[in-house]
Scaffold this active site. Structure first.
Site, PDB file in Angstrom:
ATOM      1  N   SER A  27     -83.000 -22.204  -7.061  1.00  0.00           N
ATOM      2  CA  SER A  27     -82.570 -23.168  -8.083  1.00  0.00           C
ATOM      3  C   SER A  27     -83.633 -24.229  -8.306  1.00  0.00           C
ATOM      4  O   SER A  27     -84.385 -24.575  -7.377  1.00  0.00           O
ATOM      5  CB  SER A  27     -81.268 -23.845  -7.636  1.00  0.00           C
ATOM      6  N   TYR A  49     -76.217 -28.451  -1.925  1.00  0.00           N
ATOM      7  CA  TYR A  49     -76.470 -27.237  -2.720  1.00  0.00           C
ATOM      8  C   TYR A  49     -77.959 -26.930  -2.737  1.00  0.00           C
ATOM      9  O   TYR A  49     -78.386 -25.804  -2.453  1.00  0.00           O
ATOM     10  CB  TYR A  49     -75.942 -27.425  -4.144  1.00  0.00           C
TER      11      TYR A  49
END
Length: 338
Positions: free
Chosen positions: A127, A152
């Site tokens: 990501s 995350y």
């Protein structure tokens, strides 16, 4: 090829499956169909894939070690695309254990499955969030990414490190893809475009964080999928120029690579909303809010490495992409034009 897609009921996973099936690959999709967002949307995505003879779906959780061991033992995959993860920066603050289970334990099971079954190439979703506290733009794979600002992001950085260790220890070709704000038809309801469209059509205020001054490298789903397919077909290889004296985070002496997949055309959030308003023919009622914990003010992808490696760079403008999303949204939810 026979390809495993984890997270096959997801936005990217289902779109990728359709693309691979269209070119003749066999696809096995797995997903736990959790209720993080509307399960009926996930089922509808799967129904599109099930229309193809080369697709088979299994409902299972990648954190279930015995189930994953059986899957890899029985199937014999050529390549694996791991898209199963607990997504969302803000939700990681509310429910951290979900990220540990899916993004760390689950990914460990995938690495073990690949190792023991002779998978030729593991591609996995990282990501843009891994860039964390970095402020030098555009973000480059060659930059250090040791300062994540959400759990995350930390789990995605951990995935890159875990994959590298398997590339080193077992020669498993691993490629990590740092996605930048993916949007488009069949997208996730927890993402900004989906929320904004729903709010504008209902006439309710839409939450606009950092008062709309955030900048994002919005990347259209078809561009993401094109990049992913080309990467799947190009297994990571050792970089002969890599040196431990000046270690490059993007490559390795082992068969390991990371790539950005972004549009390289960052757009301010307020402009994104303007484009959406034009497509919907309605004005937004904006609730201007401060920055959320775990968020970053700007993202922009340097895509030179991806272009050099597989000959592709995303090019869909937000004007084109948002229009296609609105067209899908109206059709899927039966919303008439104003």
């Amino acid at each position: 090829m026979k390809i495993l897609i984890t997270g096959a009921a997801g936005f990217i996973g289902s779109t990728l499956a359709l693309r691979l099936l269209a070119r003749g690959d066999t696809v096995v999709g797995v997903d736990n169909l959790n209720d993080y967002y509307d399960v009926s949307l996930k089922e509808a995505r799967l129904d599109r894939c099930r229309a193809h003879a080369g697709f088979r779906f299994e409902r299972l959780d990648i954190a279930d070690r015995p189930a994953m061991e059986r899957l890899f033992r029985e199937e014999g995959f050529d390549a694996v695309m791991n898209l199963a993860a607990q997504a969302g920066v803000r939700y990681s603050i509310e429910n951290p254990s979900a990220y540990v289970d899916a993004n760390l334990v689950g990914f460990g099971n995938i690495l073990e499955g690949c190792r023991h079954s002779g998978v030729k190439h593991l591609v996995f979703a990282s990501s843009s969030s891994v860039y964390g506290a970095n402020t030098k733009l555009p973000f480059s794979e060659h930059h250090n990414v040791d300062h994540p600002v959400s759990l995350y992001a930390a789990t995605k950085k951990a995935n890159e490190l875990m994959a590298h260790s398997y590339a080193h220890l077992y020669g498993l070709a691993c490629t990590g893809l740092r996605f930048f704000t993916v949007y488009g038809p069949w997208g996730r309801p927890d993402m900004a475009l989906f929320k904004f469209t729903k709010g504008i059509l209902e006439g309710t205020p839409i939450p606009v964080f950092n008062e709309g001054r955030m900048i994002r490298d919005f990347t259209y789903i078809d561009d993401i999928v094109e990049g992913v397919v080309r990467v799947i077909d190009t297994p990571a290889a050792p970089d002969p120029a890599w040196s431990g004296e000046a270690p490059d985070p993007a490559t390795s002496y082992a068969p390991f690579r990371v790539f950005n997949i972004g549009n390289n055309q960052p757009v301010e959030l307020l402009r994104y909303i303007e484009v959406l308003e034009a497509c919907l023919g309605r004005k937004a009622r904006m609730d201007l809010l401060p920055m959320q914990p775990g968020d970053v003010s700007a993202t922009m992808a340097d895509t030179a490495e991806l272009e050099r490696a597989v000959g592709f760079r995303p090019a869909t403008t937000v004007e084109e992409g948002v229009a296609k999303f609105v067209e899908w949204y109206r059709e899927y939810y039966g919303v008439r034009e104003a």
